[in-house]
Design a protein around this motif. Structure first.
Motif, PDB file in Angstrom:
ATOM      1  N   GLY A   2     -11.131  47.021 -50.185  1.00  0.00           N
ATOM      2  CA  GLY A   2     -10.869  48.387 -49.750  1.00  0.00           C
ATOM      3  C   GLY A   2     -11.544  48.700 -48.426  1.00  0.00           C
ATOM      4  O   GLY A   2     -12.666  48.258 -48.171  1.00  0.00           O
ATOM      5  N   VAL A   3     -10.878  49.469 -47.568  1.00  0.00           N
ATOM      6  CA  VAL A   3     -11.398  49.763 -46.244  1.00  0.00           C
ATOM      7  C   VAL A   3     -11.287  51.250 -45.940  1.00  0.00           C
ATOM      8  O   VAL A   3     -10.315  51.911 -46.315  1.00  0.00           O
ATOM      9  CB  VAL A   3     -10.636  48.937 -45.168  1.00  0.00           C
ATOM     10  N   ASN A   4     -12.314  51.777 -45.278  1.00  0.00           N
ATOM     11  CA  ASN A   4     -12.288  53.143 -44.770  1.00  0.00           C
ATOM     12  C   ASN A   4     -11.569  53.110 -43.425  1.00  0.00           C
ATOM     13  O   ASN A   4     -12.057  52.526 -42.461  1.00  0.00           O
ATOM     14  CB  ASN A   4     -13.721  53.669 -44.610  1.00  0.00           C
ATOM     15  N   THR A   5     -10.404  53.708 -43.345  1.00  0.00           N
ATOM     16  CA  THR A   5      -9.591  53.592 -42.130  1.00  0.00           C
ATOM     17  C   THR A   5     -10.255  54.230 -40.911  1.00  0.00           C
ATOM     18  O   THR A   5     -10.093  53.751 -39.786  1.00  0.00           O
ATOM     19  CB  THR A   5      -8.206  54.224 -42.339  1.00  0.00           C
ATOM     20  N   ALA A   6     -11.012  55.303 -41.121  1.00  0.00           N
ATOM     21  CA  ALA A   6     -11.681  55.949 -39.995  1.00  0.00           C
ATOM     22  C   ALA A   6     -12.716  55.023 -39.368  1.00  0.00           C
ATOM     23  O   ALA A   6     -12.870  54.975 -38.144  1.00  0.00           O
ATOM     24  CB  ALA A   6     -12.344  57.250 -40.454  1.00  0.00           C
ATOM     25  N   LEU A   7     -13.434  54.260 -40.200  1.00  0.00           N
ATOM     26  CA  LEU A   7     -14.418  53.321 -39.676  1.00  0.00           C
ATOM     27  C   LEU A   7     -13.749  52.080 -39.085  1.00  0.00           C
ATOM     28  O   LEU A   7     -14.223  51.508 -38.098  1.00  0.00           O
ATOM     29  CB  LEU A   7     -15.379  52.893 -40.794  1.00  0.00           C
ATOM     30  N   PHE A   8     -12.639  51.685 -39.663  1.00  0.00           N
ATOM     31  CA  PHE A   8     -11.968  50.466 -39.203  1.00  0.00           C
ATOM     32  C   PHE A   8     -11.388  50.620 -37.799  1.00  0.00           C
ATOM     33  O   PHE A   8     -11.265  49.637 -37.057  1.00  0.00           O
ATOM     34  CB  PHE A   8     -10.871  50.090 -40.193  1.00  0.00           C
ATOM     35  N   THR A   9     -11.044  51.855 -37.414  1.00  0.00           N
ATOM     36  CA  THR A   9     -10.434  52.054 -36.101  1.00  0.00           C
ATOM     37  C   THR A   9     -11.370  51.709 -34.952  1.00  0.00           C
ATOM     38  O   THR A   9     -10.907  51.459 -33.830  1.00  0.00           O
ATOM     39  CB  THR A   9      -9.964  53.511 -35.932  1.00  0.00           C
ATOM     40  N   ALA A  10     -12.683  51.689 -35.187  1.00  0.00           N
ATOM     41  CA  ALA A  10     -13.626  51.385 -34.109  1.00  0.00           C
ATOM     42  C   ALA A  10     -13.403  49.971 -33.571  1.00  0.00           C
ATOM     43  O   ALA A  10     -13.700  49.705 -32.396  1.00  0.00           O
ATOM     44  CB  ALA A  10     -15.064  51.531 -34.596  1.00  0.00           C
ATOM     45  N   PHE A  11     -12.863  49.094 -34.384  1.00  0.00           N
ATOM     46  CA  PHE A  11     -12.710  47.714 -33.950  1.00  0.00           C
ATOM     47  C   PHE A  11     -11.630  47.548 -32.881  1.00  0.00           C
ATOM     48  O   PHE A  11     -11.642  46.573 -32.139  1.00  0.00           O
ATOM     49  CB  PHE A  11     -12.428  46.811 -35.156  1.00  0.00           C
ATOM     50  N   LYS A  12     -10.709  48.482 -32.790  1.00  0.00           N
ATOM     51  CA  LYS A  12      -9.707  48.371 -31.722  1.00  0.00           C
ATOM     52  C   LYS A  12     -10.356  48.550 -30.356  1.00  0.00           C
ATOM     53  O   LYS A  12      -9.865  48.019 -29.351  1.00  0.00           O
ATOM     54  CB  LYS A  12      -8.598  49.411 -31.921  1.00  0.00           C
ATOM     55  N   ASP A  13     -11.470  49.268 -30.310  1.00  0.00           N
ATOM     56  CA  ASP A  13     -12.163  49.480 -29.038  1.00  0.00           C
ATOM     57  C   ASP A  13     -13.025  48.280 -28.646  1.00  0.00           C
ATOM     58  O   ASP A  13     -13.612  48.273 -27.565  1.00  0.00           O
ATOM     59  CB  ASP A  13     -13.042  50.735 -29.111  1.00  0.00           C
ATOM     60  N   ALA A  14     -13.118  47.292 -29.530  1.00  0.00           N
ATOM     61  CA  ALA A  14     -13.916  46.111 -29.222  1.00  0.00           C
ATOM     62  C   ALA A  14     -13.116  45.055 -28.470  1.00  0.00           C
ATOM     63  O   ALA A  14     -13.669  44.049 -28.046  1.00  0.00           O
ATOM     64  CB  ALA A  14     -14.486  45.502 -30.505  1.00  0.00           C
ATOM     65  N   ALA A  15     -11.826  45.288 -28.295  1.00  0.00           N
ATOM     66  CA  ALA A  15     -11.005  44.336 -27.541  1.00  0.00           C
ATOM     67  C   ALA A  15     -11.450  44.335 -26.083  1.00  0.00           C
ATOM     68  O   ALA A  15     -11.709  45.376 -25.492  1.00  0.00           O
ATOM     69  CB  ALA A  15      -9.537  44.717 -27.649  1.00  0.00           C
ATOM     70  N   TRP A  16     -11.552  43.149 -25.511  1.00  0.00           N
ATOM     71  CA  TRP A  16     -11.973  43.026 -24.111  1.00  0.00           C
ATOM     72  C   TRP A  16     -10.781  43.188 -23.177  1.00  0.00           C
ATOM     73  O   TRP A  16     -10.870  43.796 -22.129  1.00  0.00           O
ATOM     74  CB  TRP A  16     -12.644  41.673 -23.884  1.00  0.00           C
ATOM     75  N   ARG A  17      -9.653  42.639 -23.601  1.00  0.00           N
ATOM     76  CA  ARG A  17      -8.433  42.719 -22.803  1.00  0.00           C
ATOM     77  C   ARG A  17      -7.285  43.201 -23.682  1.00  0.00           C
ATOM     78  O   ARG A  17      -7.291  43.013 -24.891  1.00  0.00           O
ATOM     79  CB  ARG A  17      -8.072  41.352 -22.201  1.00  0.00           C
ATOM     80  N   LYS A  18      -6.301  43.802 -23.056  1.00  0.00           N
ATOM     81  CA  LYS A  18      -5.134  44.264 -23.787  1.00  0.00           C
ATOM     82  C   LYS A  18      -4.451  43.083 -24.454  1.00  0.00           C
ATOM     83  O   LYS A  18      -4.209  42.051 -23.831  1.00  0.00           O
ATOM     84  CB  LYS A  18      -4.170  44.948 -22.818  1.00  0.00           C
ATOM     85  N   GLY A  19      -4.161  43.240 -25.721  1.00  0.00           N
ATOM     86  CA  GLY A  19      -3.503  42.165 -26.444  1.00  0.00           C
ATOM     87  C   GLY A  19      -4.440  41.280 -27.221  1.00  0.00           C
ATOM     88  O   GLY A  19      -3.975  40.398 -27.953  1.00  0.00           O
ATOM     89  N   HIS A  59      -6.421  39.841 -30.158  1.00  0.00           N
ATOM     90  CA  HIS A  59      -6.199  39.999 -31.591  1.00  0.00           C
ATOM     91  C   HIS A  59      -7.498  39.773 -32.352  1.00  0.00           C
ATOM     92  O   HIS A  59      -8.440  39.167 -31.834  1.00  0.00           O
ATOM     93  CB  HIS A  59      -5.120  39.027 -32.095  1.00  0.00           C
ATOM     94  N   ALA A  60      -7.535  40.278 -33.560  1.00  0.00           N
ATOM     95  CA  ALA A  60      -8.722  40.148 -34.404  1.00  0.00           C
ATOM     96  C   ALA A  60      -8.454  39.177 -35.543  1.00  0.00           C
ATOM     97  O   ALA A  60      -7.344  39.105 -36.069  1.00  0.00           O
ATOM     98  CB  ALA A  60      -9.125  41.506 -34.968  1.00  0.00           C
ATOM     99  N   THR A  61      -9.493  38.428 -35.925  1.00  0.00           N
ATOM    100  CA  THR A  61      -9.462  37.566 -37.100  1.00  0.00           C
ATOM    101  C   THR A  61     -10.445  38.125 -38.112  1.00  0.00           C
ATOM    102  O   THR A  61     -11.581  38.437 -37.767  1.00  0.00           O
ATOM    103  CB  THR A  61      -9.856  36.125 -36.735  1.00  0.00           C
ATOM    104  N   VAL A  62      -9.999  38.276 -39.355  1.00  0.00           N
ATOM    105  CA  VAL A  62     -10.822  38.904 -40.392  1.00  0.00           C
ATOM    106  C   VAL A  62     -11.108  37.895 -41.497  1.00  0.00           C
ATOM    107  O   VAL A  62     -10.198  37.201 -41.969  1.00  0.00           O
ATOM    108  CB  VAL A  62     -10.117  40.143 -40.980  1.00  0.00           C
TER     109      VAL A  62
END
Length: 236
Positions: free
Chosen positions: A155-172, A174-177
């Protein structure tokens, strides 16, 4: 003992911004209300955590300092620099802010005791590091990486999970979980610059069990039709 090294200003500003996305804001936990600076494998690591999520971004210093001398070996033991309080890190960002690209000028960082100095030839700013002990982030991450995987749902808290999109260095990017068990945090890696983790929520309280998932898309079974005799009785 002081350590000086040169680094791209745009890279530093971007890494500070990412670290602040994950840092805490609770005054009751001053050791988390800021970002920690350390050296990991010769790279500058900037880490923030609010207990529920953690983000560590690393950037590579330049091979040489501004005067042409080689940067020191920054990969040895005792390479923790210290904690920048949130307000101090924000102030530093305002000073070094600018175009965040590969053409940004370099800055020199000098860590000496509880002081950190950032200089670019025209501007020089010295800030005080907090007298706080930051959590052993590397130990936490390595422990989770070794944890065996035994998972049905997470289970994931969506509000907290959105912070990871700001961790991208360049557009495009992708994340590995990586997930291990429903009660342990998820590890999130983005490119070669970021790794972090996110605490789960209790599925029993916030979500449906796996057996209920198909019901989301499966039509309800039709109810049996009444026989003509029963329909006649009902009409009377």
């Amino acid at each position: 003992m002081s350590t000086t090294f040169s680094i791209n200003r745009g890279d530093l500003a971007k890494a500070l911004t990412i670290g602040l996305k994950f840092s805490g804001k609770e005054r009751e936990l001053p050791m988390l209300c800021g970002i920690n600076l350390s050296m990991i494998k010769g790279q500058l690591a900037i880490t923030g955590t609010d207990r529920f999520r953690l983000g560590l971004v690393r950037i590579r210093p330049n091979p040489e300092t501004a005067d042409g001398s080689a940067n020191p070996d920054l990969a040895g033991p005792g390479s923790n620099i210290g904690v920048l309080p949130r307000a101090t890190a924000t102030r530093l960002l305002r000073v070094i802010g600018g175009p965040l690209d590969d053409r940004s000028p370099n800055v020199e960082l000098t860590a000496s005791g509880r002081e950190l100095t950032v200089a670019d030839g025209e501007t020089r700013l010295t800030v005080t590091l907090a007298d706080e002990k930051f959590p052993d982030v590397v130990g936490i991450l390595l422990e989770e990486m070794d944890r065996p995987i035994d998972l049905d749902l997470w289970g994931v808290n969506t509000a907290l999970f959105t912070a990871f999109k700001d961790a991208a260095w360049r557009k495009g990017d992708h994340a590995t979980v990586r997930l291990s068990t429903p009660s342990r945090p998820a590890l999130v890696r983005i490119g070669d610059h970021f790794i972090g983790c996110l605490m789960p929520v209790r599925i029993a309280e916030h979500g449906a069990p796996a057996s209920d998932w198909k019901e989301f898309l499966t039509p309800e079974p039709e109810k049996p039709k009444r026989t003509a005799k029963r329909a006649s009785k009902a009409a009377k």
